[in-house]
Design an enzyme around this catalytic site. Structure first.
Site, PDB file in Angstrom:
ATOM      1  CE  LYS A  36       4.464  12.629  -4.403  1.00 16.40           C
ATOM      2  NZ  LYS A  36       4.711  11.567  -5.404  1.00 16.40           N
ATOM      3  CB  THR A 122       7.489  -2.157 -14.371  1.00 10.44           C
ATOM      4  OG1 THR A 122       7.945  -2.335 -13.031  1.00 10.44           O
ATOM      5  CG2 THR A 122       7.171  -3.503 -15.001  1.00 10.44           C
ATOM      6  CG  PHE A 148      12.687  -7.465  -7.815  1.00 13.58           C
ATOM      7  CD1 PHE A 148      11.861  -8.024  -8.776  1.00 13.58           C
ATOM      8  CD2 PHE A 148      14.011  -7.212  -8.140  1.00 13.58           C
ATOM      9  CE1 PHE A 148      12.350  -8.320 -10.046  1.00 13.58           C
ATOM     10  CE2 PHE A 148      14.521  -7.511  -9.396  1.00 13.58           C
ATOM     11  CZ  PHE A 148      13.690  -8.076 -10.356  1.00 13.58           C
ATOM     12  N   GLY A 253      -3.939  -7.721  -5.818  1.00 12.25           N
ATOM     13  CA  GLY A 253      -4.222  -6.383  -6.333  1.00 12.25           C
ATOM     14  C   GLY A 253      -2.999  -5.512  -6.187  1.00 12.25           C
ATOM     15  CB  CYS A 256       2.992  -3.867  -9.147  1.00 14.89           C
ATOM     16  SG  CYS A 256       3.693  -2.400  -8.407  1.00 14.89           S
ATOM     17  CE  LYS A 259       2.250  -0.375 -13.232  1.00 17.65           C
ATOM     18  NZ  LYS A 259       3.536  -0.793 -13.777  1.00 17.65           N
TER      19      LYS A 259
HETATM   20  C1  UGA Z   1       4.770  -6.397  -5.804  1.00 13.00           C
HETATM   21  C2  UGA Z   1       5.997  -7.318  -5.775  1.00 13.00           C
HETATM   22  O1  UGA Z   1       5.911  -8.214  -4.662  1.00 13.00           O
HETATM   23  C3  UGA Z   1       7.279  -6.504  -5.691  1.00 13.00           C
HETATM   24  O2  UGA Z   1       8.404  -7.391  -5.745  1.00 13.00           O
HETATM   25  C4  UGA Z   1       7.333  -5.541  -6.867  1.00 13.00           C
HETATM   26  O3  UGA Z   1       8.472  -4.731  -6.831  1.00 13.00           O
HETATM   27  C5  UGA Z   1       6.115  -4.643  -6.842  1.00 13.00           C
HETATM   28  O4  UGA Z   1       4.923  -5.458  -6.882  1.00 13.00           O
HETATM   29  C6  UGA Z   1       6.185  -3.738  -8.032  1.00 13.00           C
HETATM   30  O5  UGA Z   1       6.104  -4.247  -9.169  1.00 13.00           O
HETATM   31  O6  UGA Z   1       6.482  -2.545  -7.879  1.00 13.00           O
HETATM   32  P1  UGA Z   1       3.373  -5.079  -3.954  1.00 13.00           P
HETATM   33  O7  UGA Z   1       2.536  -4.521  -5.060  1.00 13.00           O
HETATM   34  O8  UGA Z   1       3.798  -4.173  -2.857  1.00 13.00           O
HETATM   35  O9  UGA Z   1       4.709  -5.715  -4.550  1.00 13.00           O
HETATM   36  O10 UGA Z   1       2.505  -6.248  -3.323  1.00 13.00           O
HETATM   37  P2  UGA Z   1       2.739  -7.761  -2.843  1.00 13.00           P
HETATM   38  O11 UGA Z   1       3.220  -7.789  -1.445  1.00 13.00           O
HETATM   39  O12 UGA Z   1       3.519  -8.504  -3.842  1.00 13.00           O
HETATM   40  O13 UGA Z   1       1.241  -8.295  -2.864  1.00 13.00           O
HETATM   41  C7  UGA Z   1       0.481  -8.300  -4.091  1.00 13.00           C
HETATM   42  C8  UGA Z   1      -0.914  -8.813  -3.861  1.00 13.00           C
HETATM   43  O14 UGA Z   1      -0.909 -10.220  -3.617  1.00 13.00           O
HETATM   44  C9  UGA Z   1      -1.625  -8.184  -2.670  1.00 13.00           C
HETATM   45  O15 UGA Z   1      -2.962  -7.923  -3.013  1.00 13.00           O
HETATM   46  C10 UGA Z   1      -1.513  -9.236  -1.599  1.00 13.00           C
HETATM   47  O16 UGA Z   1      -2.502  -9.171  -0.605  1.00 13.00           O
HETATM   48  C11 UGA Z   1      -1.612 -10.506  -2.416  1.00 13.00           C
HETATM   49  N1  UGA Z   1      -0.999 -11.686  -1.771  1.00 13.00           N
HETATM   50  C12 UGA Z   1       0.345 -11.747  -1.609  1.00 13.00           C
HETATM   51  C13 UGA Z   1      -1.812 -12.722  -1.352  1.00 13.00           C
HETATM   52  O17 UGA Z   1      -3.052 -12.684  -1.479  1.00 13.00           O
HETATM   53  N2  UGA Z   1      -1.220 -13.815  -0.780  1.00 13.00           N
HETATM   54  C14 UGA Z   1       0.121 -13.909  -0.613  1.00 13.00           C
HETATM   55  O18 UGA Z   1       0.584 -14.961  -0.082  1.00 13.00           O
HETATM   56  C15 UGA Z   1       0.916 -12.842  -1.027  1.00 13.00           C
END
Ligand code: UGA
Length: 426
Positions: A36, A122, A148, A253, A256, A259
């Site tokens: 990497k 985290t 975040f 899913g 993050c 878990k």
């Molecule tokens: C999430 C958090 O949003 C971040 O703030 C955080 O830093 C990160 O986890 C982490 O802990 O590192 P991420 O895993 O990239 O970020 O994904 P999200 O955009 O939050 O989406 C999470 C899940 O919810 C996805 O499966 C997404 O499709 C779903 N989702 C999200 C929905 O089904 N509907 C929505 O309106 C929003």
């Protein structure tokens, strides 16, 4: 300008390193993965993340960003050490902080006096106190600075955050970390260590709960004849609720939410509180995967066994190449268990590693839909919304679509002659 080491070149570490270099710091990013690091030193980015290639290139050419193998080669001249390390789900749902503590043990004898260790991983509440105890040096402070960052828009989230959370026992250390972010225009939330750690879990758990709430609401809309998009428009206009994260889908899913939900339930139990609300949300998310499968069966009007089913989208959401804990994969496993023959297309997934072996991966929508009895839209890729669905109607064996992301035009699909179902829209 400060001299900063970032340990870990994953989604969070790489974004942190590139963004800190972008705002003028001198950054060395370390990882144990030699392949990497050599990729990165050649300007190649191992993950799909918008704006990251440009920022890494910029950092390298301004000589503000470099990549090295091994934490010990990054920390000896640094004022700040960011820990951006994996904390996978361990036994009983607890987050496994083994890697974090190993790295801290490795670097603590060699970091310069007054270095501040900033933890972005985290971690269970109390971990940053354990890090402080592991270091065994009174000149070193530990600060919690949770991230975040949403995958896909991580760079924008880093440079234009809603807030920057800084948890510190030593006020001066907290202020020094805040000064690192002087170029970024965002409110700083200064708290103690345990509160900073809790804010991270609280944020992800609340957002997951919000998504499960809206998924449940979509089911109610279907049953009572209401329209989820109208409902969320009204609901989200209440500023106490907010309009974001109200998009129904196949379940939440990613690396993050699942878990962190498990970890917070565990943290609460260990502390003597049964967080049954969160347990119910986890359960509701599992049911959501089943609901999508039930919709497929209902549209087919028969068992899935022997039917050709197309999966459109495999990543856990659009604009990432990440398959970890993807709801699409959860749905696929359930369809496969019921005997469906699966073909998948995802614009970002080019190799079969990480996807169940029952799935045949193809390289276009056209290929994926040829001879298909039913298609499910599982990831909200713009390509699926823009596609020429009129053209696909004769490509499919049976023109049936379950839109598990509510991204297609319902009226148009029905007019084209598709048997169509989505989540709670009228
Ligand atoms: C999430 C958090 O949003 C971040 O703030 C955080 O830093 C990160 O986890 C982490 O802990 O590192 P991420 O895993 O990239 O970020 O994904 P999200 O955009 O939050 O989406 C999470 C899940 O919810 C996805 O499966 C997404 O499709 C779903 N989702 C999200 C929905 O089904 N509907 C929505 O309106 C929003």
């Amino acid at each position: 300008m400060s001299t900063v080491a970032v340990i870990g070149a994953g989604y969070v570490g790489l974004t942190t390193a590139a963004c800190l270099a972008h705002i003028g710091h001198n950054v060395t990013c370390a990882d144990i993965d030699e392949a990497k690091i050599s990729q990165l030193n050649n300007g190649e980015i191992p993950i799909h993340e918008a704006r990251l290639p440009e920022l890494v290139q910029e950092g390298i050419s301004k000589q503000l960003l470099k990549f090295v193998v091994g934490a010990q080669h990054a920390v000896t001249t640094s004022d700040f050490v960011f820990l951006c390390l994996p904390t996978p789900q361990g036994e009983d749902g607890r987050a496994d902080i083994g890697v974090v503590l190993e790295v801290v043990e490795e670097i603590s004898p060699i970091i310069p006096p007054r270095t501040i260790i900033i933890n972005k991983s985290t971690v269970p509440i109390g971990t940053n106190d354990s890090i402080q105890a592991t270091i065994q040096r009174t000149d070193i402070s530990v600060v919690s600075n949770p991230e975040f960052l949403r995958e896909g828009v991580a760079v924008t989230d880093f440079l234009q955050p809603d807030r920057i959370v800084i948890g510190a026992t030593n006020k001066e250390a907290g202020e020094r970390v805040a000064a690192l972010y002087a170029e970024i225009n965002a409110p700083i939330v200064e708290v103690d260590l345990a509160s900073a750690e809790t804010i991270k879990y609280a944020t992800n758990s609340f957002l997951a709960t919000k998504v499960s709430f809206v998924n449940g609401l979509a089911a109610v809309c279907e049953a009572v004849g209401a329209d989820i998009e109208s409902v969320t428009r009204g609901l989200g206009s209440d500023q106490r609720i907010g309009s974001r994260f109200l998009q129904p889908g196949p379940g939440w899913g990613g690396s993050c939410f699942p878990k962190d939900m498990q970890a917070l339930v565990r943290i609460a139990t260990d502390a003597g509180y049964e967080f049954d609300l969160l347990r119910a949300v986890i359960e509701a998310n599992e049911q959501q995967f089943d609901r999508i499968v039930n919709k497929a069966e209902a549209l087919l009007g028969q068992d899935l066994a022997g039917n050709n089913v197309t999966l459109l989208g495999l990543t856990f959401k659009a604009h990432t190449d990440d398959l970890r804990n993807s709801p699409a994969i959860e749905v696929a496993k359930r369809l496969a268990a019921k005997g469906a023959t699966l073909t998948a297309y995802d614009p970002m997934v080019k190799s079969e590693s990480g996807i169940p072996q029952e799935i045949r991966l193809v390289t276009s929508m056209e290929q994926a839909l040829t001879g298909s009895d039913l298609a499910l839209v599982l990831t909200e890729w713009p390509e699926f919304t823009r596609a020429n669905w009129a053209g696909f109607i004769n490509t499919m064996n049976g023109p049936r679509v379950v839109d598990a992301r509510n991204v297609l035009d319902r009226k148009e699909m029905v007019e084209l002659g598709y048997l169509y179902d989505d989540l709670g829209r009228t």
